[in-house]
Every structure is written in C-alpha cells, then in structure tokens.
Design a protein around this motif. Structure first.
Motif, PDB file in Angstrom:
ATOM      1  N   MET A 101      -5.067  70.161  -2.097  1.00  0.00           N
ATOM      2  CA  MET A 101      -6.338  70.203  -1.366  1.00  0.00           C
ATOM      3  C   MET A 101      -6.179  71.076  -0.128  1.00  0.00           C
ATOM      4  SD  MET A 101      -8.597  67.076   0.207  1.00  0.00           S
ATOM      5  CE  MET A 101      -8.992  66.479  -1.420  1.00  0.00           C
ATOM      6  N   THR A 102      -7.089  71.987   0.063  1.00  0.00           N
ATOM      7  CA  THR A 102      -7.013  72.855   1.229  1.00  0.00           C
ATOM      8  C   THR A 102      -7.396  72.101   2.472  1.00  0.00           C
ATOM      9  OG1 THR A 102      -7.620  74.728  -0.130  1.00  0.00           O
ATOM     10  CG2 THR A 102      -7.871  74.994   2.215  1.00  0.00           C
ATOM     11  N   THR A 103      -6.592  72.209   3.492  1.00  0.00           N
ATOM     12  CA  THR A 103      -6.876  71.529   4.754  1.00  0.00           C
ATOM     13  C   THR A 103      -7.108  72.545   5.837  1.00  0.00           C
ATOM     14  OG1 THR A 103      -4.580  71.432   5.434  1.00  0.00           O
ATOM     15  CG2 THR A 103      -5.374  69.623   4.062  1.00  0.00           C
ATOM     16  N   ASP A 104      -7.512  72.037   6.985  1.00  0.00           N
ATOM     17  CA  ASP A 104      -7.841  72.927   8.084  1.00  0.00           C
ATOM     18  C   ASP A 104      -6.632  73.713   8.565  1.00  0.00           C
ATOM     19  OD1 ASP A 104      -8.126  73.063  11.371  1.00  0.00           O
ATOM     20  OD2 ASP A 104      -9.885  73.682  10.248  1.00  0.00           O
ATOM     21  N   SER A 105      -5.451  73.148   8.410  1.00  0.00           N
ATOM     22  CA  SER A 105      -4.270  73.821   8.907  1.00  0.00           C
ATOM     23  C   SER A 105      -4.029  75.157   8.219  1.00  0.00           C
ATOM     24  CB  SER A 105      -3.041  72.920   8.723  1.00  0.00           C
ATOM     25  OG  SER A 105      -2.853  72.620   7.358  1.00  0.00           O
ATOM     26  N   SER A 106      -4.611  75.354   7.039  1.00  0.00           N
ATOM     27  CA  SER A 106      -4.439  76.604   6.307  1.00  0.00           C
ATOM     28  C   SER A 106      -5.582  77.565   6.534  1.00  0.00           C
ATOM     29  CB  SER A 106      -4.311  76.312   4.811  1.00  0.00           C
ATOM     30  OG  SER A 106      -5.511  75.793   4.309  1.00  0.00           O
ATOM     31  N   ARG A 107      -6.470  77.196   7.406  1.00  0.00           N
ATOM     32  CA  ARG A 107      -7.668  77.998   7.630  1.00  0.00           C
ATOM     33  C   ARG A 107      -7.568  78.741   8.951  1.00  0.00           C
ATOM     34  NH1 ARG A 107     -12.494  75.688   4.705  1.00  0.00           N
ATOM     35  NH2 ARG A 107     -11.538  74.614   2.973  1.00  0.00           N
ATOM     36  N   THR A 108      -8.362  79.775   9.070  1.00  0.00           N
ATOM     37  CA  THR A 108      -8.374  80.554  10.299  1.00  0.00           C
ATOM     38  C   THR A 108      -9.048  79.780  11.406  1.00  0.00           C
ATOM     39  OG1 THR A 108      -8.457  82.584   9.026  1.00  0.00           O
ATOM     40  CG2 THR A 108      -9.165  82.725  11.308  1.00  0.00           C
ATOM     41  N   SER A 109      -8.554  79.941  12.587  1.00  0.00           N
ATOM     42  CA  SER A 109      -9.143  79.247  13.734  1.00  0.00           C
ATOM     43  C   SER A 109     -10.567  79.644  13.923  1.00  0.00           C
ATOM     44  CB  SER A 109      -8.358  79.590  15.013  1.00  0.00           C
ATOM     45  OG  SER A 109      -9.067  79.185  16.140  1.00  0.00           O
ATOM     46  N   PRO A 110     -11.448  78.706  14.308  1.00  0.00           N
ATOM     47  CA  PRO A 110     -12.833  79.017  14.552  1.00  0.00           C
ATOM     48  C   PRO A 110     -13.031  80.077  15.603  1.00  0.00           C
ATOM     49  CG  PRO A 110     -12.529  76.647  14.364  1.00  0.00           C
ATOM     50  CD  PRO A 110     -11.181  77.259  14.383  1.00  0.00           C
ATOM     51  N   SER A 111     -12.049  80.232  16.464  1.00  0.00           N
ATOM     52  CA  SER A 111     -12.208  81.229  17.514  1.00  0.00           C
ATOM     53  C   SER A 111     -12.257  82.635  16.960  1.00  0.00           C
ATOM     54  CB  SER A 111     -11.055  81.112  18.518  1.00  0.00           C
ATOM     55  OG  SER A 111      -9.822  81.371  17.877  1.00  0.00           O
ATOM     56  N   GLY A 164     -10.713  68.831   3.610  1.00  0.00           N
ATOM     57  CA  GLY A 164     -10.397  69.819   2.600  1.00  0.00           C
ATOM     58  C   GLY A 164     -11.620  70.348   1.875  1.00  0.00           C
ATOM     59  N   GLY A 165     -11.427  71.490   1.197  1.00  0.00           N
ATOM     60  CA  GLY A 165     -12.541  72.163   0.546  1.00  0.00           C
ATOM     61  C   GLY A 165     -13.168  71.381  -0.581  1.00  0.00           C
ATOM     62  N   ALA A 181     -24.090  76.946   9.164  1.00  0.00           N
ATOM     63  CA  ALA A 181     -25.395  76.393   8.793  1.00  0.00           C
ATOM     64  C   ALA A 181     -25.276  75.224   7.826  1.00  0.00           C
ATOM     65  CB  ALA A 181     -26.273  77.489   8.171  1.00  0.00           C
ATOM     66  N   GLY A 182     -24.103  75.042   7.213  1.00  0.00           N
ATOM     67  CA  GLY A 182     -23.880  73.888   6.334  1.00  0.00           C
ATOM     68  C   GLY A 182     -23.142  72.791   7.080  1.00  0.00           C
ATOM     69  N   ALA A 183     -23.644  72.420   8.233  1.00  0.00           N
ATOM     70  CA  ALA A 183     -22.942  71.585   9.206  1.00  0.00           C
ATOM     71  C   ALA A 183     -22.116  70.449   8.611  1.00  0.00           C
ATOM     72  CB  ALA A 183     -23.947  71.027  10.211  1.00  0.00           C
ATOM     73  N   PHE A 184     -22.742  69.493   7.953  1.00  0.00           N
ATOM     74  CA  PHE A 184     -22.018  68.333   7.463  1.00  0.00           C
ATOM     75  C   PHE A 184     -20.863  68.728   6.542  1.00  0.00           C
ATOM     76  CE2 PHE A 184     -25.437  65.004   8.280  1.00  0.00           C
ATOM     77  CZ  PHE A 184     -24.643  64.281   9.146  1.00  0.00           C
ATOM     78  N   TYR A 185     -21.161  69.543   5.531  1.00  0.00           N
ATOM     79  CA  TYR A 185     -20.100  69.845   4.578  1.00  0.00           C
ATOM     80  C   TYR A 185     -19.053  70.766   5.189  1.00  0.00           C
ATOM     81  CZ  TYR A 185     -21.206  74.623   2.868  1.00  0.00           C
ATOM     82  OH  TYR A 185     -21.377  75.974   2.726  1.00  0.00           O
ATOM     83  N   ALA A 186     -19.466  71.603   6.146  1.00  0.00           N
ATOM     84  CA  ALA A 186     -18.489  72.454   6.825  1.00  0.00           C
ATOM     85  C   ALA A 186     -17.513  71.606   7.631  1.00  0.00           C
ATOM     86  CB  ALA A 186     -19.210  73.438   7.741  1.00  0.00           C
ATOM     87  N   TYR A 187     -18.042  70.622   8.345  1.00  0.00           N
ATOM     88  CA  TYR A 187     -17.181  69.742   9.138  1.00  0.00           C
ATOM     89  C   TYR A 187     -16.256  68.928   8.237  1.00  0.00           C
ATOM     90  CZ  TYR A 187     -20.363  70.623  13.095  1.00  0.00           C
ATOM     91  OH  TYR A 187     -21.096  71.208  14.091  1.00  0.00           O
ATOM     92  N   ILE A 188     -16.814  68.411   7.153  1.00  0.00           N
ATOM     93  CA  ILE A 188     -16.007  67.582   6.247  1.00  0.00           C
ATOM     94  C   ILE A 188     -14.924  68.411   5.569  1.00  0.00           C
ATOM     95  CG2 ILE A 188     -16.120  66.249   4.092  1.00  0.00           C
ATOM     96  CD1 ILE A 188     -18.914  65.257   5.095  1.00  0.00           C
ATOM     97  N   SER A 189     -15.242  69.632   5.206  1.00  0.00           N
ATOM     98  CA  SER A 189     -14.233  70.486   4.567  1.00  0.00           C
ATOM     99  C   SER A 189     -13.135  70.861   5.548  1.00  0.00           C
ATOM    100  CB  SER A 189     -14.887  71.752   4.001  1.00  0.00           C
ATOM    101  OG  SER A 189     -15.390  72.571   5.037  1.00  0.00           O
ATOM    102  N   ARG A 190     -13.467  71.018   6.832  1.00  0.00           N
ATOM    103  CA  ARG A 190     -12.447  71.347   7.827  1.00  0.00           C
ATOM    104  C   ARG A 190     -11.461  70.202   8.032  1.00  0.00           C
ATOM    105  NH1 ARG A 190     -13.292  75.773  11.201  1.00  0.00           N
ATOM    106  NH2 ARG A 190     -14.479  77.323  10.015  1.00  0.00           N
ATOM    107  N   GLY A 191     -11.926  68.985   7.894  1.00  0.00           N
ATOM    108  CA  GLY A 191     -11.047  67.849   8.087  1.00  0.00           C
ATOM    109  C   GLY A 191     -10.425  67.335   6.810  1.00  0.00           C
TER     110      GLY A 191
END
Length: 512
Positions: free
Chosen positions: A1-11, A107-108, A95-105
C-alpha cells in the motif's frame, strides 16, 4: 500500500497552479476569498431547511426535547474533528479533499475507496434534495397560483438550472448562494427573537439544555438527524485550489462554519421549544410536522412574513443544490485528474475554468434519478409512501452516512499522516482531538446503520435497512478494488492518488 512517506512533499506545489499539459488540468486559483468560500460552504447547510424540516422531525419522531443540547455536543465533536482536518488542509490542497487526505495517511488504495464513497455520498445528498424541493414548489403553486403541477416538473427544471450554473464561474455561484443564505438566516433570526419575546406558557425555559432531556432510546437516532444538519462545513478544502491562500482561508472558514452553525442551530431549536413550551414541543411537532415553524411564525409575525419564509425555504434548498453540485463536480474533476475516473473528467471547461464534465455528470445523475422516481410516483405527495418523499429520505440518509464514515476515516488518516512524518510530538494535541472525534463519529455511524429503518421510515425487518446503507459499503468496496487493480497494473497511477496538481508538477519536472 502506498503511504505518504513515498509521496512528494506538499510543499512541492506551493508555487501555484501547474500549467503542464495546459491550464485545463487545474482549477483556477485566486477566485475565492474568505467571504465567497464561507458562503459557498454554509449554503450546503440550508439553515431554513434544517429549522423547518430536520428540527420538527427530530422532535416528533425521536421525542427528544434536548435537541438544542445535541447541537452543542455535536458542535464540540466537529470542532475536535476540524482541528486535525484543518491542519491537514495546510499540507494537502486538492479538490478531492476527503479522499486526498485519506490517501495521504492510509494509502492510495484506501483513498480510492474514499473517493467512490465521497462521489456517491455527495451525489445522494444533492439528488435527495430535489424530492423535497419539487414537493415544496408544487405546494407554492397550488397555494398562491391555484395551479396543480407534479413535483417532478420543478425538480427537473431545477436540475437543469443547477447544471447550467455549474458551467459558470464559482464566484457567480457564490454570489447567488450568498444572497439567498443571508436573507434566509436573517428571517430565522427574526423568528428566534420573536419567539423569545413571546414565549409559550413556560416562559424563557432553559429546560432543553438539561442533560436529563437526552435520556431514552431515541438519542442515537437523533444524533444521526442532527449531524446531517452540519454537513457542508467539511467542503471547504474542496475549494482549496481556487483560493489564494488555502493554508489560511480553509481552516478559518471551517472553524467559522462549524462554530456558527452549532450556535445558530442550538439557539434556533431552543427558540422552537420556547415558543411552544418544552413540555409541548414534541406533541406540537407531531401535529404540525414540517409546518411547525410556519405555524409559529403565523401567530407571531403574520401571514406576509410566513409567506416570504415559504419562498425562502425553497430558495434555500436551491442554494444547497448548487453547493452540493459544485462539490460533486470538483470530486469528479479530482478523480479524473488522477485516473480514478476517465481523463475527460480531469479537465476544466472553456474560459470559466469550471470542472464542466463533472458538472455534466452530476446533472445527468440528478435528471435520471428524478425521472425514475417520477415514473414510479403513483401516489399523492402527502402520502408517506409517496416516491417524492422516499427520494428525500432515502438519498439524504445515504449521503449523511457516507460523509460520517468519511469524516471518521479522515480522523484516523490525520493521526497516521503526522505520525509517519515524524511529527507526532509536535502535533500531539491535534492527534488527540482527531482520535476523540474519530471515535465519536464511529459511534454515530454505528447508530446510523443500526437505526436506518427509523431514519428512512421503513418497517421492522425491511430490506431497505441494509440495502440503502449497503450502498456506501458497496461504493467503498468498489473503490478499494479499483485501487488494488491500479496498484497491480498501473502503479504510477496508484502513486498519484491524492497528489492532485502535484502530480502534474512532477510530470513537468520529469519532462524538462
């Protein structure tokens, strides 16, 4: 499962809207300030619909006198939820707030499940309102023009009008929503003042805030009714890409919205108990039903005021239809941009910069559902088994359940997100509030599923008690399956889930 640690920083995307592959892949920024965002969000709460519809129903069906106290308690729960949710909005602008937040924590794959739940839930909330909207408009024509029209005619006209506005700029919609909302709130405040100035036999009683009024089997179900009245505040992050300072405006608007709604509804429901007297509020609500507010304004503020209130009841519902329509369109846009829907949904339309394909999708869904219920309608609108009333109760409660589940999942995601980033100590108090809110929301979701037959007016043992809430479970399952398929067959798409415009910044950087 992809987690936030493998994603680019929001900055990485803080520099603004990506122009990779054309501006049509991003929503237009700098179009909403605090006022426009707040009005767009608050319009979804439809305050007059809550005061005239939800509150009398809760008093009548649940027999809970302490409804004002319930609004206070739910306000506290949602403030706790908003603490972590608002902090998350500073790190994720999508723009996909809920699912974007949930995927960041989480996983995708979990994010894909949340995306389908959000799309189904907000569509259901929006489409359900057409039932009560059409019913009320047909009633206005019968009362003031002596013209009999079927409820589905104004419902379909409204669906087409909302769809047309969905193609326009969001600031146009915000003005429409804002004017209707301000007038609506002012009229309810006038009633509140009139009720307190001319109380019932028990005077200015605070009995409705007594914890003893919350005893009984109906409290759990009453919580389900009342939390639905708050829905709308959580939409603020959906518009994050269209604000100039999302890290400032989104949290500010959410706290304004939750706090304002809690106080407004607590005071207004208290005013209803004062007007009738706490001892009489349940019986009077059972007798007058959705006519309770109008019955009380007729004797205190006169026929003209009551007539205007009836009209604003309808315009307030139209404002809510617009608000939910905009949210659905933006969720579809975000999902199309990230491969969870066909790519056509991930592009904006023309010069307006609005998510036109998502807007069209929502309009088609609304028209098809209203048409289906119209074909099935062979009973008078006043009949409690009439399809027009089923449209409102069935879809409204499906949508409310979906959003409650999303909020609970988002609370968990907030905790996991900051823990994985090594920020648990710095964010400790926010993680505690998120955990407490998540537990409370799960309890409310449990009561909602348990008492669904009461919420939709189905008889004991009715298949509706599991088929309707099962819609949300089915959406979650379908989304998770989609996420698993993407992870196996298109891992690059799976890795984009929840990244939003950041993914296109990465594409641009990779191609340069």
């Amino acid at each position: 499962m992809t987690t936030d640690s493998s994603r680019t920083s929001p900055s990485a995307s803080s520099g603004g809207i990506s122009t990779f592959k054309g501006q049509e892949r991003a929503l237009r920024a700098d179009r909403l300030g605090t006022g426009g965002l707040l009005l767009s969000v608050l319009a979804a709460t439809a305050p007059l619909m809550v005061v005239a519809g939800v509150m009398p129903t809760t008093f009548a069906v649940m027999g809970i006198v302490g409804q004002p106290l319930l609004f206070v308690l739910l306000g506290v729960v949602l403030i706790l939820f908003s603490v972590g949710y608002a902090e998350m909005s500073r790190h994720v602008h999508n723009a996909g707030a809920f699912y974007a937040y949930i995927s960041r924590g989480l996983g995708g794959t979990a994010g894909a499940g949340a995306a389908l739940v959000a799309l189904v839930a907000y569509n259901a909330l929006q489409v359900g309102i057409y039932g009560i909207f059409g019913f009320e408009v047909s009633g206005l024509f019968a009362t003031y023009a002596d013209v009999e029209i079927s409820w589905w005619i104004p419902a379909l006209v409204a669906a087409l009008a909302v769809g047309l506005l969905g193609w326009l700029k969001i600031d146009v919609n915000a003005r429409v929503l804002g004017v209707l909302l301000v007038i609506e709130v002012l009229l309810v405040v006038i009633f509140d003042i009139a009720a307190l100035a001319d109380p019932g036999k028990e005077g200015l009683s605070l009995h409705a805030f007594n914890p003893d009024t919350l005893t009984g089997a109906g409290v759990g179900t009453a919580l389900c009714f009342c939390i639905a009245a708050f829905l709308g505040f959580e939409q603020a992050p959906v518009y994050a890409e269209e604000t100039s300072r999302p890290h400032v405006l989104v949290p500010r608007v959410m706290f304004f919205a939750v706090g304002g709604v809690a106080v407004f509804f607590a005071l207004s429901s208290w005013a209803l108990t004062v007007a009738t007297g706490p001892a009489a509020i349940v019986g009077t609500s059972q007798k007058e039903s959705a006519g309770l507010l109008f019955f009380l304004t007729e004797s205190r503020l006169g026929g003209t005021f009551t007539d205007v209130l009836h009209v604003l009841f309808v315009t307030g519902m139209f404002a809510a239809l617009l608000s939910f329509h905009n949210v659905v369109a933006r969720y579809a846009f975000a999902m199309g941009r990230e491969g969870l829907l066909p790519g056509a949904f991930g592009r904006t339309s023309g010069s307006s910069g609005a998510p036109g394909t998502g807007s069209l999708l929502q309009t088609v869904v609304a028209v098809v559902v209203v048409a289906a219920f119209a074909v099935a309608d062979d009973k008078p609108a006043g009949d409690p088994t009439a399809p027009v009333l089923h449209l409102f109760t069935w879809f409204g409660n499906i949508g409310a359940l979906g959003v409650i589940v999303l909020m609970a999942a988002a609370s968990l995601s907030v905790v996991v997100f900051f823990v994985r980033r090594g920020a648990a100590a710095a964010q400790a108090w926010r993680l505690v509030t998120s955990a407490l809110a998540g537990i409370a929301l799960l309890v409310i979701a449990g009561y909602t599923v348990k008492d669904f037959e009461v919420l939709v007016g189905a008889g004991p043992g009715s298949s509706l008690s599991w088929v309707l809430p099962g819609t949300i479970g089915l959406a979650a399952l379908a989304g998770v399956v989609l996420g698993l398929v993407l992870r196996a067959r298109a891992p690059e798409k799976h890795a984009r889930i929840g990244l939003g415009n950041e993914a296109f910044q990465l594409d641009k950087a990779a191609s340069s």
